[in-house]
Design an enzyme around this catalytic site. Structure first.
Site, PDB file in Angstrom:
ATOM      1  N   ALA A   1      79.620  39.167   9.554  1.00 47.43           N
ATOM      2  CA  ALA A   1      80.686  38.036   8.485  1.00 47.43           C
ATOM      3  C   ALA A   1      79.383  37.513   7.467  1.00 47.43           C
ATOM      4  O   ALA A   1      78.467  37.816   7.701  1.00 47.43           O
ATOM      5  CB  ALA A   1      81.412  36.828   8.702  1.00 47.43           C
TER       6      ALA A   1
ATOM      7  N   GLY B   1      81.038  39.753  12.642  1.00 50.44           N
ATOM      8  CA  GLY B   1      82.150  40.084  12.875  1.00 50.44           C
ATOM      9  C   GLY B   1      82.039  41.964  12.642  1.00 50.44           C
ATOM     10  O   GLY B   1      82.728  42.626  13.409  1.00 50.44           O
TER      11      GLY B   1
ATOM     12  N   GLU C   1      82.997  43.010  15.820  1.00 49.90           N
ATOM     13  CA  GLU C   1      84.510  42.791  16.679  1.00 49.90           C
ATOM     14  C   GLU C   1      85.282  43.928  16.106  1.00 49.90           C
ATOM     15  O   GLU C   1      86.011  43.900  16.312  1.00 49.90           O
ATOM     16  CB  GLU C   1      85.270  41.711  15.969  1.00 49.90           C
TER      17      GLU C   1
ATOM     18  N   GLU D   1      77.354  34.201  16.729  1.00 48.61           N
ATOM     19  CA  GLU D   1      77.865  33.153  15.692  1.00 48.61           C
ATOM     20  C   GLU D   1      77.787  31.843  16.419  1.00 48.61           C
ATOM     21  O   GLU D   1      77.732  30.784  15.441  1.00 48.61           O
ATOM     22  CB  GLU D   1      79.603  33.180  16.406  1.00 48.61           C
TER      23      GLU D   1
HETATM   24  N1  CAA Z   1      75.539  37.861   6.449  1.00 45.72           N
HETATM   25  C1  CAA Z   1      74.800  37.833   5.428  1.00 45.72           C
HETATM   26  N2  CAA Z   1      73.048  37.723   4.677  1.00 45.72           N
HETATM   27  C2  CAA Z   1      73.017  39.003   5.539  1.00 45.72           C
HETATM   28  C3  CAA Z   1      73.313  38.439   7.043  1.00 45.72           C
HETATM   29  C4  CAA Z   1      74.606  38.117   6.998  1.00 45.72           C
HETATM   30  N3  CAA Z   1      75.347  38.416   7.910  1.00 45.72           N
HETATM   31  N4  CAA Z   1      72.518  39.572   7.901  1.00 45.72           N
HETATM   32  C5  CAA Z   1      71.742  39.616   7.360  1.00 45.72           C
HETATM   33  N5  CAA Z   1      71.712  39.568   6.322  1.00 45.72           N
HETATM   34  C6  CAA Z   1      70.794  39.892   5.109  1.00 45.72           C
HETATM   35  C7  CAA Z   1      69.252  38.867   5.379  1.00 45.72           C
HETATM   36  O1  CAA Z   1      69.978  37.555   4.463  1.00 45.72           O
HETATM   37  C8  CAA Z   1      68.106  39.312   4.665  1.00 45.72           C
HETATM   38  O2  CAA Z   1      68.083  39.613   2.926  1.00 45.72           O
HETATM   39  P1  CAA Z   1      67.022  38.862   2.101  1.00 45.72           P
HETATM   40  O3  CAA Z   1      66.582  40.058   2.071  1.00 45.72           O
HETATM   41  O4  CAA Z   1      67.833  38.907   0.910  1.00 45.72           O
HETATM   42  O5  CAA Z   1      66.838  37.820   2.356  1.00 45.72           O
HETATM   43  C9  CAA Z   1      68.379  40.820   4.158  1.00 45.72           C
HETATM   44  O6  CAA Z   1      70.218  41.358   5.633  1.00 45.72           O
HETATM   45  C10 CAA Z   1      67.925  41.960   5.763  1.00 45.72           C
HETATM   46  O7  CAA Z   1      68.091  40.957   7.053  1.00 45.72           O
HETATM   47  P2  CAA Z   1      67.114  40.084   8.077  1.00 45.72           P
HETATM   48  O8  CAA Z   1      65.567  40.256   7.142  1.00 45.72           O
HETATM   49  O9  CAA Z   1      67.350  38.785   8.455  1.00 45.72           O
HETATM   50  O10 CAA Z   1      66.482  41.141   9.010  1.00 45.72           O
HETATM   51  P3  CAA Z   1      65.458  41.568  10.621  1.00 45.72           P
HETATM   52  O11 CAA Z   1      65.801  42.655  10.845  1.00 45.72           O
HETATM   53  O12 CAA Z   1      64.138  40.283  10.168  1.00 45.72           O
HETATM   54  O13 CAA Z   1      66.859  41.173  11.460  1.00 45.72           O
HETATM   55  C11 CAA Z   1      69.552  40.037  12.370  1.00 45.72           C
HETATM   56  C12 CAA Z   1      68.121  41.045  11.594  1.00 45.72           C
HETATM   57  C13 CAA Z   1      68.685  39.768  13.570  1.00 45.72           C
HETATM   58  C14 CAA Z   1      70.839  41.143  12.174  1.00 45.72           C
HETATM   59  C15 CAA Z   1      69.572  39.169  11.310  1.00 45.72           C
HETATM   60  O14 CAA Z   1      69.584  39.144   9.709  1.00 45.72           O
HETATM   61  C16 CAA Z   1      70.178  37.563  11.453  1.00 45.72           C
HETATM   62  O15 CAA Z   1      70.909  37.540  12.524  1.00 45.72           O
HETATM   63  N6  CAA Z   1      72.082  38.162  10.929  1.00 45.72           N
HETATM   64  C17 CAA Z   1      73.016  36.926  10.793  1.00 45.72           C
HETATM   65  C18 CAA Z   1      73.732  37.956  12.222  1.00 45.72           C
HETATM   66  C19 CAA Z   1      75.194  37.206  12.842  1.00 45.72           C
HETATM   67  O16 CAA Z   1      74.825  35.978  12.783  1.00 45.72           O
HETATM   68  N7  CAA Z   1      76.060  37.650  12.695  1.00 45.72           N
HETATM   69  C20 CAA Z   1      77.074  36.026  12.583  1.00 45.72           C
HETATM   70  C21 CAA Z   1      78.154  35.934  11.457  1.00 45.72           C
HETATM   71  S1  CAA Z   1      79.482  35.127  11.172  1.00 45.72           S
HETATM   72  C22 CAA Z   1      80.251  36.204  11.710  1.00 45.72           C
HETATM   73  O17 CAA Z   1      80.703  37.400  11.816  1.00 45.72           O
HETATM   74  C23 CAA Z   1      81.946  35.174  12.318  1.00 45.72           C
HETATM   75  C24 CAA Z   1      82.730  36.177  12.162  1.00 45.72           C
HETATM   76  O18 CAA Z   1      83.362  36.012  13.369  1.00 45.72           O
HETATM   77  C25 CAA Z   1      83.938  37.600  11.664  1.00 45.72           C
END
Ligand code: CAA
Length: 257
Positions: A65, A108, A111, A131
């Site tokens: 998400a 998400g 999921e 999460e």
């Molecule tokens: N939401 C918003 N933006 C996101 C994102 C997310 N879930 N995941 C990545 N991005 C964005 C980053 O902020 C970044 O943006 P900028 O270039 O503007 O800084 C861009 O995508 C690239 O990401 P990274 O620089 O972080 O890329 P990476 O290769 O170094 O890392 C990753 C990749 C490990 C996937 C890391 O991006 C990450 O940990 N993302 C979040 C994953 C996460 O926590 N997901 C759960 C979300 S909550 C949820 O999903 C609830 C539910 O059940 C519905």
């Protein structure tokens, strides 16, 4: 119909829905979710489409998400928007839905893949529920679908550690149907979709419904529902065609009637 966050490609009898926010790793914003459910609604109604591939493209499936969209929301706002509840439109899709997963399928995104009927993973794919690291838990079915598919202890490991698992491990656990070289993922999923598209659509629909019922009912309720669908299918032209084609040693041609 034009979309801003996804692409929809119809090559009857199959269609491919591609999540398309590459700059944020296909983060699942409310608008993107709305577009996916709208597109699936259209594909549900389109009789020329018999199976659908859902993918994030060659590099990433979806990193979850949209954290930027959620970070400062209150509980009441989240409840009112019911963002994750909207995903019900994906789980309710009645035609075969195949996830083609490359790269991250997190939160998400994972999921969403688990809502699909079959999962083809590229060897680079990573499945996880991070999460807990954000101070929340999965909200689109993760805590329920993981244990029902991979068992309690794997589900606990994935939920509590927040660490993703590899495509190979996901395959060993029975979460993924096939692991293929990443550049083949979408094509293999499309090939599977085309094979399913040749089969009787109503039988596919009932088979899918019956399997999903197993996650949601006692065995006696599930068996009763299965029997009803089994008898119902004898009212279809496709059942007559399927059985007569077998007896006449030819390939059946199915109309979904
Ligand atoms: N939401 C918003 N933006 C996101 C994102 C997310 N879930 N995941 C990545 N991005 C964005 C980053 O902020 C970044 O943006 P900028 O270039 O503007 O800084 C861009 O995508 C690239 O990401 P990274 O620089 O972080 O890329 P990476 O290769 O170094 O890392 C990753 C990749 C490990 C996937 C890391 O991006 C990450 O940990 N993302 C979040 C994953 C996460 O926590 N997901 C759960 C979300 S909550 C949820 O999903 C609830 C539910 O059940 C519905």
């Amino acid at each position: 119909m034009g979309y801003d966050h996804i692409q929809v490609e119809i090559e009857a009898p199959i269609a491919t829905v591609t999540l398309n926010r590459p700059k944020v790793l296909n983060a699942l914003s409310p608008d993107l979710v709305r577009e996916v459910t709208t597109a699936l609604g259209g594909l549900e109604a389109d009789e020329s489409v018999r199976a659908v591939v859902l993918t994030g493209g060659p590099k990433v499936f979806a990193a979850g998400a949209d954290i930027g969209d959620m970070a400062d929301r209150s509980a009441v706002e989240q409840l009112r928007r019911d963002h994750t509840g909207r995903w019900a439109g994906v789980a309710a899709f009645t035609k075969p839905l195949i996830a083609a997963v490359n790269g991250y399928a997190l939160g998400g995104g994972c999921e969403l893949a688990l809502m699909c009927d079959l999962i083809v993973a590229g060897d680079s794919a990573r499945f996880g529920q991070p999460e807990v690291n954000l101070g929340i838990i999965p909200g689109a079915g993760g805590t329920q679908r993981w244990p029902r598919t991979a068992g309690k202890y794997v589900a606990m490991e994935v939920m509590l550690s927040g660490s993703p698992i590899t495509a190979r491990r996901a395959h060993e656990l029975g979460i993924v149907n096939k692991v293929v070289p990443a550049e083949m993922t979408i094509e293999v999923a499309r090939r599977m979709a085309r094979q399913l598209a040749e089969k009787p659509p109503l039988a596919l629909r009932m088979a899918k419904e019956s399997v999903l019922k197993a996650f949601d009912s006692s065995i006696s309720e599930g068996l009763a529902a299965e029997r009803q669908s089994f008898y119902f299918l004898f009212s279809t032209e496709d059942q007559k065609e399927g059985m007569h084609a077998f007896l006449e040693k030819r390939k059946g041609v199915f109309k979904g009637r």
